[in-house]
Design a protein around this motif. Structure first.
Motif, PDB file in Angstrom:
ATOM      1  N   GLN A   1      -0.829   4.865   0.973  1.00 33.76           N
ATOM      2  CA  GLN A   1      -1.078   4.885   2.411  1.00 33.76           C
ATOM      3  C   GLN A   1       0.421   5.369   3.045  1.00 33.76           C
ATOM      4  O   GLN A   1       0.380   6.370   3.982  1.00 33.76           O
TER       5      GLN A   1
ATOM      6  N   GLN B   1       0.878  -1.127   0.081  1.00 34.22           N
ATOM      7  CA  GLN B   1       0.012   0.085   0.184  1.00 34.22           C
ATOM      8  C   GLN B   1       0.811   1.140   0.160  1.00 34.22           C
ATOM      9  O   GLN B   1       0.930   1.930   0.834  1.00 34.22           O
ATOM     10  N   PRO B   2       1.416   1.403  -1.149  1.00 33.37           N
ATOM     11  CA  PRO B   2       2.590   2.525  -1.070  1.00 33.37           C
ATOM     12  C   PRO B   2       1.690   4.239  -1.058  1.00 33.37           C
ATOM     13  O   PRO B   2       2.187   5.106  -0.478  1.00 33.37           O
TER      14      PRO B   2
ATOM     15  N   ALA C   1       1.271   8.942   2.462  1.00 32.26           N
ATOM     16  CA  ALA C   1       0.406  10.100   3.069  1.00 32.26           C
ATOM     17  C   ALA C   1       0.921  10.011   4.514  1.00 32.26           C
ATOM     18  O   ALA C   1       1.229  11.154   5.019  1.00 32.26           O
TER      19      ALA C   1
END
Lengths: 274, 478
Positions: free
Chosen positions: A65, A62-63, A68
């Motif tokens: 996420q 999940q790059p 962020a």
């Protein structure tokens, strides 16, 4: 007095302490020991509101996420001269992987790269930035047999090998008794240890056997996650052995703060129900 | 919003790894082999002193070869043809099988001796040859043992690494007319195999080998072995067929030397392997021996798709096996658990790229990212980084997010609000403190059974570090 003599004309380095999720949730004593050490080494320590560095998202596909969260951290800590982390794993996530998350056209990349320059794992910061040597050792453990687990990310992403050994000599008069395969993974690996529970168990069993074969009464390390894994296995294997190997984070020993029971061990306060 | 799937299917790797961990023979074999490779490699590196430079050189050679792969391949074909040989192109495993079988049938071959070829394994060549009436006869000791056992290799350099000495002795007793001959020592086993295999060399119609490198400059196939079986397979039969893949190209002999300098040291801790053989074309009028026909069959099988992609560095691999020798996961479960010709870290990257099947997504996940593989790779392939990219790909391609992914996402969203995060943590820690009572540790936890099945979990304190810090700061203020 165990303070490093500080040059009063020089402003104190302002350090943002990033304690990491495991320390925040499971073992605050490591956070306090780290703060004590940094203050003794002449720094002002700040703890801004903080959460996860994003490693769990980074390693689970999940790059977005992670990106962020990374940008959050950069903003939360940007005002300090240094950001210090008592973990090679979270330190590696920030220093090695944050810049990979922002592509060259992203305006934030430059800020992220500059930020990463001032992020340090604790033992590296104390040795390579401050060259910290206490006037008097906080503890004398010269009579103890103690071994050290080199956690993977610290060792291979941040080249942490000699730093903890140097500091243990300086702060606790301690020479490490090396175990076999000290640089082999303990099997934690984040979500790996629950997803591939049996393989992880095989790995931590090997690790614990090497620790026991070293003859040490205590094992130290620089990453709480690995230490939780190792302590949990030692305690599961020998629940009734009062002399089982004790597990601690290096910051506690360097700060000379051994009043908190070792990881997962009985606390007199708990016994009394406090 | 992606749909939440409550029960994730039990991935095969996990089931297979359980069986492997319980297999006493496998565990005995792994323990015996494990640290041997590691120590031998280290000793070889310590002997020369400039290994890091050699790694840089080898890495540059691989990068250059792939950058102009098309040109080098065409030049290679031209040179092979000039030397009286022939290059055949196979886009798919099926095409490779057809080409090799066609070449064997043209010779009316009934038997084919085989040197070790991982590409041969990749395309299931043995099964195809048998079905076409050509008996494949393995000549590498490890491969020979596996042919007797009807098993696949579990390691790319030491194919029978998973077998104990006792298991090999049993196989030989069951399959050889031993008479009074002893099998007690390793040397006895090797002699026994040698006697059987030597006969095969003399009778074979076709010899099939792999190749460690293809040297474009002269159209030469290079093979490294320790048993010399590659030479006998290549030179005794009338036809020599090389089965390999397009990525094995290096431009020059100088480049081939750069690879050889790191290959043996990384693989087995040898400065150079016992035999390093170079085959260029068919027997010419001046040659006293060698095959009359020389064929090279080159497999693509999606490798060309990786060129220029974020996975291109995987094509740098020179198949030394150092990554699996140093991988704590491979060393725990062995090669068969990966259910692929290519196991360990290099297999965990290559298999999902070449095969791209649902079950292969497990392979790059079955890693702690300890990074030991990358630290020993002679051509510095960032194996954990590539596994991470494959984890990203898996999530991109996934139609339904599983529970675990959903939990990670929720955690991340929450983490973006540190104040909320802290309050929620403190609330949870108070609940945990109630559950904990006076115990210093938990023996079981409802959401962490994967952890507590094998280890205790220390009981946390009543509040988080952040809350305790805030409290202390307040107390400090006058």
């Amino acid at each position: 007095m165990i303070e490093t003599p500080s040059n009063s004309s020089k402003p104190k380095p302002q350090v943002g302490l990033f304690v990491t999720c495991p320390v925040d949730l499971v073992r605050p004593s490591i956070g306090f020991a780290t703060a004590t050490l940094l203050e003794r080494a002449g720094c002002d320590v700040h703890v801004p509101p903080q959460s996860c560095c994003g490693q769990v998202a980074l390693n689970n596909g999940q790059p977005e996420q992670t990106r962020a969260l990374a940008w959050n951290i950069v903003q939360q800590f940007d005002e300090y001269d240094y950001v210090v982390i008592p973990s090679g794993s979270c330190g590696g996530t920030i220093k090695t992987h944050y810049p990979e998350l922002f592509d060259e056209h992203d305006q934030r990349l430059q800020a992220v790269e500059a930020f990463c320059e001032k992020v340090f794992e604790l033992t590296t910061f104390l040795t390579q930035v401050l060259d910290y040597t206490p006037v008097q050792a906080a503890l004398d453990l010269s009579a103890e047999t103690v071994t050290y687990h080199d956690s993977c990310a610290g060792l291979r992403e941040l080249n942490i090998k000699q730093q903890p050994r140097t500091l243990l000599k300086r702060c606790a008069n301690l020479d490490i008794t090396e175990m076999q395969d000290t640089d082999v993974c303990c099997g934690f690996g984040g979500t790996f240890c629950v997803k591939y529970s049996d393989v992880s168990n095989h790995m931590v069993t090997n690790k614990v056997n090497n620790i026991r074969r070293s003859g040490a009464s205590m094992v130290l390390g620089g990453d709480l996650s690995c230490l939780l894994n190792i302590a949990g296995k030692l305690q599961r294997l020998e629940p009734d052995n009062p002399n089982r190997v004790q597990v601690r984070h290096i910051a506690e020993v360097l700060a000379g703060e051994l009043s908190t029971p070792a990881i997962g061990e009985h606390s007199p306060a708990l016994e009394k129900g406090e | 919003m992606s749909q939440v799937q409550m029960h994730e299917p039990q991935p095969d790797f996990i089931i297979r790894s359980r069986a492997s961990l319980e297999d006493e023979h496998l565990q005995e074999a792994l323990e015996k082999a494990g640290s041997g490779f590691v120590h031998k490699r280290q000793a070889a590196i310590d002997r020369i002193g400039n290994f890091e430079q050699l790694r840089d050189q080898a890495q540059r050679v691989r990068a250059r070869a792939l950058k102009n792969l098309d040109l080098y391949l065409l030049h290679f074909e031209k040179k092979v043809t000039e030397a009286g040989g022939q290059v055949h192109w196979a886009e798919t495993p099926e095409q490779m099988r057809e080409l090799v079988i066609g070449l064997c049938q043209k010779q009316n071959a009934k038997t084919a001796t085989k040197g070790k070829s991982m590409v041969g394994e990749e395309v299931d060549l043995n099964e195809a040859l048998e079905a076409a009436g050509v008996a494949p006869q393995e000549t590498d000791l490890g491969e020979y043992v596996l042919q007797l056992a009807h098993e696949r290799p579990s390691h790319i350099v030491a194919p029978a690494l998973h077998k104990t000495k006792a298991q090999v002795q049993r196989l030989f007793r069951d399959n050889h007319a031993l008479g009074e001959r002893a099998l007690d020592e390793v040397a006895d086993i090797v002699n026994e195999a040698r006697a059987v295999i030597r006969d095969r060399f003399l009778q074979a119609d076709v010899g099939i080998t792999g190749a460690n490198m293809l040297i474009a400059e002269t159209g030469t196939a290079a093979i490294v072995t320790n048993e010399g079986n590659g030479d006998l397979t290549a030179t005794l039969p009338r036809t020599h067929i090389v089965t390999t893949s397009i990525d094995k190209i290096v431009p020059t002999w100088e480049d081939a030397s750069a690879i050889l300098r790191v290959l043996g040291r990384s693989a087995t801790g040898q400065d150079i392997t016992t035999y390093t053989s170079f085959f260029t074309g068919a027997r010419s009028d001046q040659d006293k021996d060698g095959p009359e026909q020389f064929h090279i069959v080159l497999l693509d099988n999606r490798r060309s798709e990786l060129l220029g992609s974020e996975y291109e560095k995987m094509l740098h691999c020179i198949r030394c096996g150092a990554c699996m020798n140093h991988c704590p996961v491979y060393q725990s479960v062995g090669g068969h658990t990966y259910n692929s010709v290519y196991p360990g870290p290099m297999g965990a990257v290559l298999t999902p790229l070449l095969r791209h099947e649902e079950q292969d997504n497990q392979l790059p996940n079955a890693s702690t990212f300890c990074g030991r593989c990358e630290s020993v790779c002679p051509v510095r392939i960032p194996l954990p980084g590539l596994m991470r990219k494959l984890r990203d790909r898996e999530q991109r391609e996934r139609k339904h997010a599983g529970m675990a992914q959903w939990a990670v996402k929720l955690f991340c969203k929450l983490s973006r609000h540190p104040a909320v995060y802290r309050r929620l943590n403190d609330f949870n820690l108070r609940l945990v403190a109630i559950a904990r009572g006076r115990k210093p540790r938990f023996q079981s936890l409802p959401f962490l059974s994967g952890w507590t099945r094998h280890r205790d979990f220390p009981a946390p304190e009543k509040s988080s570090f952040q809350s305790q810090w805030q409290q202390r700061q307040k107390e400090k203020q006058p």
